[in-house]
Write an enzyme that holds these catalytic residues in place. Structure first.
Site, PDB file in Angstrom:
ATOM      1  CD  GLU A 108      -2.450   1.848   0.511  1.00 55.87           C
ATOM      2  OE1 GLU A 108      -3.346   1.131   0.044  1.00 55.87           O
ATOM      3  OE2 GLU A 108      -2.203   3.002   0.130  1.00 55.87           O
ATOM      4  N   GLY A 141       3.215   0.111  -5.586  1.00 58.83           N
ATOM      5  CA  GLY A 141       3.105  -1.272  -6.050  1.00 58.83           C
ATOM      6  C   GLY A 141       4.011  -1.594  -7.213  1.00 58.83           C
ATOM      7  CG  ASP A 158      -8.538  -3.076  -3.328  1.00 55.28           C
ATOM      8  OD1 ASP A 158      -8.616  -3.157  -2.077  1.00 55.28           O
ATOM      9  OD2 ASP A 158      -9.320  -2.383  -4.013  1.00 55.28           O
TER      10      ASP A 158
HETATM   11  N1  SAM Z   1     -12.171  -0.325  -3.993  1.00 62.00           N
HETATM   12  C1  SAM Z   1     -11.492   0.812  -4.536  1.00 62.00           C
HETATM   13  C2  SAM Z   1     -11.733   0.979  -5.988  1.00 62.00           C
HETATM   14  O1  SAM Z   1     -12.185   0.039  -6.608  1.00 62.00           O
HETATM   15  O2  SAM Z   1     -11.503   2.086  -6.482  1.00 62.00           O
HETATM   16  C3  SAM Z   1     -10.037   0.745  -4.179  1.00 62.00           C
HETATM   17  C4  SAM Z   1      -9.912   0.822  -2.710  1.00 62.00           C
HETATM   18  S1  SAM Z   1      -8.381   1.003  -1.968  1.00 62.00           S
HETATM   19  C5  SAM Z   1      -8.766   2.285  -0.882  1.00 62.00           C
HETATM   20  C6  SAM Z   1      -7.331   1.764  -3.148  1.00 62.00           C
HETATM   21  C7  SAM Z   1      -5.951   1.866  -2.511  1.00 62.00           C
HETATM   22  O3  SAM Z   1      -4.950   1.920  -3.513  1.00 62.00           O
HETATM   23  C8  SAM Z   1      -5.766   3.125  -1.646  1.00 62.00           C
HETATM   24  O4  SAM Z   1      -5.497   2.723  -0.319  1.00 62.00           O
HETATM   25  C9  SAM Z   1      -4.561   3.831  -2.282  1.00 62.00           C
HETATM   26  O5  SAM Z   1      -3.753   4.472  -1.329  1.00 62.00           O
HETATM   27  C10 SAM Z   1      -3.855   2.655  -2.943  1.00 62.00           C
HETATM   28  N2  SAM Z   1      -2.927   3.006  -4.019  1.00 62.00           N
HETATM   29  C11 SAM Z   1      -3.093   3.930  -4.990  1.00 62.00           C
HETATM   30  N3  SAM Z   1      -2.015   3.951  -5.807  1.00 62.00           N
HETATM   31  C12 SAM Z   1      -1.150   2.992  -5.345  1.00 62.00           C
HETATM   32  C13 SAM Z   1       0.140   2.533  -5.761  1.00 62.00           C
HETATM   33  N4  SAM Z   1       0.747   3.070  -6.840  1.00 62.00           N
HETATM   34  N5  SAM Z   1       0.732   1.542  -5.063  1.00 62.00           N
HETATM   35  C14 SAM Z   1       0.114   0.992  -3.979  1.00 62.00           C
HETATM   36  N6  SAM Z   1      -1.100   1.399  -3.514  1.00 62.00           N
HETATM   37  C15 SAM Z   1      -1.728   2.391  -4.200  1.00 62.00           C
END
Ligand code: SAM
Length: 287
Positions: A108, A141, A158
């Site tokens: 994350e 990621g 996700d």
């Molecule tokens: N259910 C949601 C959707 O379908 O849009 C996604 C939920 S979850 C909160 C998305 C997560 O991805 C967030 O916690 C965000 O911080 C994380 N995120 C965004 N870009 C990222 C990256 N490059 N690497 C890792 N995590 C990332």
């Protein structure tokens, strides 16, 4: 944003959804994104990042069950799972329900999302962060999958939509990185937007994933607060048979896993790979 105001989602131009805000629980800019968690009479607690709904207490189970149980029950013998993103903890909760797993890693980018969702969306993770099989890595990621020496059986992306930090999770570099850290018969799945409104996102992912995987498709589910029609989940592996596991096998695996779900069942699993013709036409024209 104060209570008794209205929160408008800003994902699409000229079309959107809104929520009445009964109580703002948290609203801050983290190192990476603008994070708000508020209460709404219809959907319970709602979490949004950079103006886009990420998850709500009322309908999160549909998304998390489908992005978890479809690849894991299709695989049938997964031991190591990698979740990219997933800061709200809902995906981790569903993955931890598979007792046969030995290790669950979550990468994350924003520690703030994990910390605040633990506090304000406790029912999402429901204690899963304490699972002894769980390891949290705070990183982008795309960095992790490009550098890790670990191998996984299922990778679940996700992530947010391809804006801000989420953009890197829709790149060829990310997909190539996921391919390199998947075991044989490994499966990659990702949230890939609402195809009626974000069709280009599906077409682009389909084309990029085909550079790294032999078998690329989508499966779908309708999640009310990812409005505008069905949400498409990208599916990629090197073994087409994994996408066509028969109903009896899915039923047996579902029963053996002892999963009681509110959306997923083996029939929904099989049916979710049936896609609307407009999407099939767009995908074949883009190849
Ligand atoms: N259910 C949601 C959707 O379908 O849009 C996604 C939920 S979850 C909160 C998305 C997560 O991805 C967030 O916690 C965000 O911080 C994380 N995120 C965004 N870009 C990222 C990256 N490059 N690497 C890792 N995590 C990332």
């Amino acid at each position: 944003m104060a209570q008794n105001e209205t929160w408008y989602e800003t994902l699409h131009a000229g079309f959107g959804q809104y929520f009445s805000v009964d109580n703002v629980l948290y609203h801050e800019k983290t190192d990476h994104q603008d994070l708000i968690i508020f209460e709404n009479a219809a959907f319970g607690r709602v979490m949004a990042l950079d103006g886009v709904v990420q998850t709500t207490e009322r309908d999160e189970f549909i998304y998390h069950e489908m992005l978890t149980h479809v690849p894991l029950l299709a695989h049938g013998n997964a031991k190591k799972v990698l979740i990219i993103g997933g800061g709200d903890g809902g995906m981790l909760r569903e993955v931890c329900r598979h007792q046969a797993l030995e290790q669950i890693t979550m990468v994350e980018i924003d520690a703030g999302v994990v910390n605040f969702c633990k506090a304000y969306l406790p029912n999402h993770s429901a204690g899963a962060y304490d699972d002894p099989r769980f390891k949290l890595v705070i990183d982008d990621g795309v960095n992790f999958v490009s550098q890790t020496t670990e191998k996984f059986d299922v990778i679940i992306s996700d992530c947010t939509d391809p804006i801000g930090p989420g953009e890197s999770l829709f790149t060829s570099a990310f997909y190539e990185g996921c391919k390199r850290c998947l075991n044989e018969n490994g499966i990659f799945v990702a949230q890939n937007g609402v195809c009626f409104l974000q069709q280009e996102e599906a077409i682009t992912s389909h084309r990029k994933l085909h550079h790294s995987f032999n078998d690329v498709s989508f499966y779908q589910a309708a999640i009310p607060t990812y409005y505008g029609g069905i949400m498409t989940f990208a599916w990629a592996s090197d073994n087409p048979a994994l996408r066509e596991v028969d109903h009896a096998t899915l039923q047996a695996r579902f029963a053996a896993a002892g999963l009681a779900c509110r959306y997923y069942n083996p029939a929904i699993h099989t049916g979710s790979f049936a896609l609307p013709q407009y999407l099939l036409n767009a995908l074949s024209e883009s190849r």
